[in-house]
Design an enzyme around this catalytic site. Structure first.
Site, PDB file in Angstrom:
ATOM      1  N   SER A 574       0.845  -1.197   0.000  1.00 35.74           N
ATOM      2  CA  SER A 574       0.000   0.000   0.000  1.00 35.74           C
ATOM      3  C   SER A 574       0.873   1.236   0.000  1.00 35.74           C
ATOM      4  O   SER A 574       2.008   1.206   0.491  1.00 35.74           O
ATOM      5  CB  SER A 574      -0.879   0.005   1.252  1.00 35.74           C
ATOM      6  OG  SER A 574      -1.519   1.245   1.388  1.00 35.74           O
ATOM      7  N   TYR A 587      -2.204  -0.635  10.518  1.00 34.18           N
ATOM      8  CA  TYR A 587      -2.224  -0.946   9.082  1.00 34.18           C
ATOM      9  C   TYR A 587      -0.931  -0.490   8.409  1.00 34.18           C
ATOM     10  O   TYR A 587      -0.275  -1.248   7.678  1.00 34.18           O
ATOM     11  CB  TYR A 587      -3.444  -0.264   8.442  1.00 34.18           C
ATOM     12  CG  TYR A 587      -3.572  -0.483   6.952  1.00 34.18           C
ATOM     13  CD1 TYR A 587      -4.016  -1.697   6.448  1.00 34.18           C
ATOM     14  CD2 TYR A 587      -3.253   0.537   6.053  1.00 34.18           C
ATOM     15  CE1 TYR A 587      -4.131  -1.901   5.069  1.00 34.18           C
ATOM     16  CE2 TYR A 587      -3.368   0.350   4.677  1.00 34.18           C
ATOM     17  CZ  TYR A 587      -3.810  -0.868   4.192  1.00 34.18           C
ATOM     18  OH  TYR A 587      -3.921  -1.068   2.844  1.00 34.18           O
TER      19      TYR A 587
END
Ligand code: NAD
Length: 697
Positions: A574, A587
């Protein structure tokens, strides 16, 4: 004979009401489809059908006799009208005047296009003269196992007479072509009472004055052979009974999972192969029998069978010790290749095409089953089906007589026939991922499914691994619908569960023979300020995104190192793995761990051509499940807007002012998974429509 079961009779499926409404051409399609619907009648792609039909000549308007005959490369089971070649019968008959004899037989194929009726683009097959010269209007040529069992028996002529009297005749082996067409014509002239003929080592021709009588003769002839074989073999175990016992089903699969990647590695040095495992009863009866050692080297009989399965299978020595078998595989495979090269040298002619891949297609493992390998999954599966036909033939023939494979030189002449070579040369160029196997975690999600579709489009086989069973079943059905059932598998896998991960890679090995590409993509999104980040939330991110990526990579590395043909890992991380983001520490940290894991693995794998790269998406809203629930609402709330305004918000936030779609991520993953990026490892590609924060440095 269906695989492993006691042979039973074929039913007459002809429906007068249905057939009566059809045109003659449609009745040919109907008859063909009925015949091809039962593999006991003919194998996939095998055999052909024809009708001689009166048509209006498009130029003169006069009535002309036209041969409708299955075109090159079709399958009677699924053929439609456009699968048939159409040729003027008077022109076909005139070819006899041009025929210069058997040594010039192949040149006759070049004349067939000159006989085309109505500019039909479907190419006529080499079996065309066989149908043209049988002086009956309706002709079937089938490859039924029960008939070939008789045709491949040492005394097949005597057996044919014993079973059929003078109703069905017999002709000695002759390669299909113009000469065999003339033989068939002569046979019919000399035996007007005959309804058909058995071709030695090959199959059956039957005919009739109506399509129905032709079909019914075909069915009745096969049924007669089945009944006769049943009677002769009643009470006898197949192949005189087992020499070894079959292992339990789960052990058979587990052993196949260990053997297949090793074999695949050895035979994929020049071009990647895909594997198929079959342990049906028919296969087990054969591989477990004492007849295996004598029958397997004899090779198959029907040309269709050995073109698909090679001249002979490789019998893998296995007596219960898998490690010993694995250790011996390299030599067994090298010996097979040497044997094949020797066969090529013995049989080649001055103008033979160069030797093709010398590796075996079929691998027989006592107690375990049959492994087949080919350039793609459908071919590997079909090769297995053909070898089961061959097993059925050997079972029948060896029970009633002595089984005889086709003479080696004849087999070679068909395998290296110029016409066969021309067919191979006409095949379209292989796709960029042909022969490759990919496992995509989170494959039922937005990016995962788009990636699977992209890899499938390029010819790869794909295993979807996902924790969400419902979404997985839907994704599997959708992709199998679009790309065919052969190339898609799914396995419910929780990437945080070590044993489930190990099992999913074993599945890849048994279903496709091994693995070339791992796309580690399973994921989630979470958001919470640090004080509100529970240990459970932290661990969940770490478990799925860090530990999960580690577990799948480790298993992929093991498989890659076993195969020794390189490998490819792509992590879907990501933007947040590079760019810090408030209220998403769990995350972001887990995504950063993924990226660093990828770099470490790039170092470890490089020496063995195992590449590891990362694709970083950002704001892929469409198709993503992450963006369908709470996360979307949280993000919208954080920006003080409605959820349906988010996509536009992210688009405006990007430097390029463009939305990022799952297909865009899939394209970058495909780049890393393919040879296009052969010189790249340890790299990162951001697919985020431009975001200065995540520029790599
Ligand atoms: P998605 O939710 O549509 O797909 C993720 C899939 O992973 C789901 O099918 C889910 O069932 C599966 N999964 C979750 N936990 C699993 C587990 N323990 N084991 C196996 N499967 C599991 O989301 P997506 O947008 O397609 O995301 C794919 C990847 O892309 C994720 O790693 C995500 O973090 C990353 N990513 C997405 C975006 C985005 O904007 N969509 C942005 C950056 C990164």
């Amino acid at each position: 004979m269906s695989a492993g079961t006691v042979p039973s009779r074929l039913s007459d499926l002809w429906d007068d009401a249905e057939a009566g409404k059809m045109s003659e051409a449609d009745r040919l399609v109907y008859r063909s489809n009925l015949l091809g619907s039962d593999k006991r009648i003919t194998n996939y792609g095998g055999g052909n059908t024809s009708s001689k039909i009166t048509e209006k000549d498009p130029l003169t308007g006069a009535d002309v006799e036209v041969l409708w005959v299955k075109g090159s490369g079709g399958d009677v089971g699924s053929i439609r009208r456009d699968g048939f070649a159409t040729l003027y019968m008077d022109k076909l008959r005139a070819l006899k005047g041009l025929y210069r004899g058997i040594e010039h037989e192949d040149e006759m194929v070049g004349y067939l296009p000159h006989c085309t009726f109505d500019l039909n683009p479907r190419a006529a097959s080499i079996d065309t003269p066989l149908h043209a010269f049988v002086p009956h209007p309706f002709v079937d040529h089938m490859h039924p196992d029960a008939i070939i069992a008789i045709a491949a028996s040492a005394d097949s002529k005597t057996l044919t007479g014993e079973i059929f009297g003078d109703e069905i005749g017999w002709l000695p082996w002759k390669r299909p072509g113009f000469e065999l067409g003339l033989w068939l014509e002569k046979f019919c002239m000399e035996n007007p009472q005959a309804k058909g003929v058995i071709l030695e080592s090959h199959g059956l021709f039957t005919w009739g004055d109506t399509p129905k009588s032709c079909y019914e003769t075909t069915i009745a002839t096969i049924n007669k052979a089945i009944a006769w074989l049943e009677e002769k073999t009643a009470g006898k175990p197949p192949f005189d009974g087992p020499r070894v016992d079959a292992l339990p089903a789960n052990e058979r699969r587990a052993i196949a999972a260990r053997l297949m990647p090793v074999i695949r590695g050895h035979i994929s040095r020049d071009s990647h192969k895909v594997g198929h495992f079959d342990d049906s009863q028919a296969v087990l009866d054969f591989v477990n029998s004492s007849a295996l050692d004598t029958l397997a080297p004899l090779g198959t009989s029907c040309p269709d069978h050995f073109l698909r399965t090679k001249i002979a299978p490789l019998v893998v020595p296995f007596d219960g010790d898998v490690d010993a078998t694995l250790a011996g595989l390299e030599k067994a495979i090298a010996d097979y290749r040497e044997g094949y090269a020797a066969y090529y040298e013995r049989c080649k002619r001055d103008n033979s095409p160069a030797m093709r891949d010398p590796n075996a297609v079929v691998y027989l493992v006592p107690g375990v089953g049959m492994l087949t390998f080919a350039k793609d999954k459908a071919t590997a599966r079909i090769s297995a089906e053909f070898y089961i036909n061959a097993i059925n033939v050997m079972r029948g023939a060896s029970a009633v007589s002595t089984y005889r494979g086709l003479d080696e030189q004849e087999a070679f002449d068909i395998e290296y026939w110029q016409l066969e070579e021309a067919k191979l040369q006409r095949m379209p160029k292989a796709k960029s991922l042909a022969g490759r196997v990919a496992l995509v975690t989170g494959g039922a999600g937005g990016i995962g499914k788009a990636t699977a579709a992209r890899l499938l489009e390029e010819g790869a086989c794909v295993i979807l691994a996902d924790i969400d069973e419902t979404a997985l079943a839907e994704a599997n059905a959708e992709l199998a619908g679009a790309f065919g059932k052969d190339v898609v598998r799914s396995t419910r896998t929780d990437v945080t569960d070590e044993s489930a991960v190990i099992a999913s890679f074993a599945e890849a090995a048994t279903e496709f023979g091994g693995l070339d590409i791992l796309v580690s993509n399973a994921g989630l999104a979470s958001s919470a300020p640090i004080e509100e980040t529970t240990l459970a939330l932290w661990n969940r991110n770490m478990d799925i995104l860090a530990t999960g990526y580690f577990l799948v990579s480790r298993e992929a590395f093991k498989l890659f190192r076993t195969q020794k043909i390189g490998g490819n890992v792509v992590f879907v991380a990501s933007k947040n793995g590079l760019a810090a983001s408030p209220n998403a520490s769990a995350y972001c940290t887990a995504k950063a761990a993924e990226i660093h894991l990828a770099r470490c693995l790039a170092l470890e794998g490089a020496a063995e051509q195992i590449r590891v790269n990362v694709v970083n998406p950002d704001a892929v809203l469409r198709g993503s499940k992450i963006w369908s629930g709470e996360w979307k609402e949280q993000r919208a709330a954080a920006y003080n807007m409605a959820t349906d305004e988010l996509e536009e918000h992210y688009r405006q936030r990007s430097m390029l002012k463009r939305s990022v779609l799952p297909e865009d991520i899939a394209e970058a993953i495909y780049f890393f998974a393919s040879e296009m990026s052969a010189k790249s490892t340890g790299n990162i590609v951001n697919v985020d429509a431009g975001n200065a924060q995540s520029f790599t440095r």
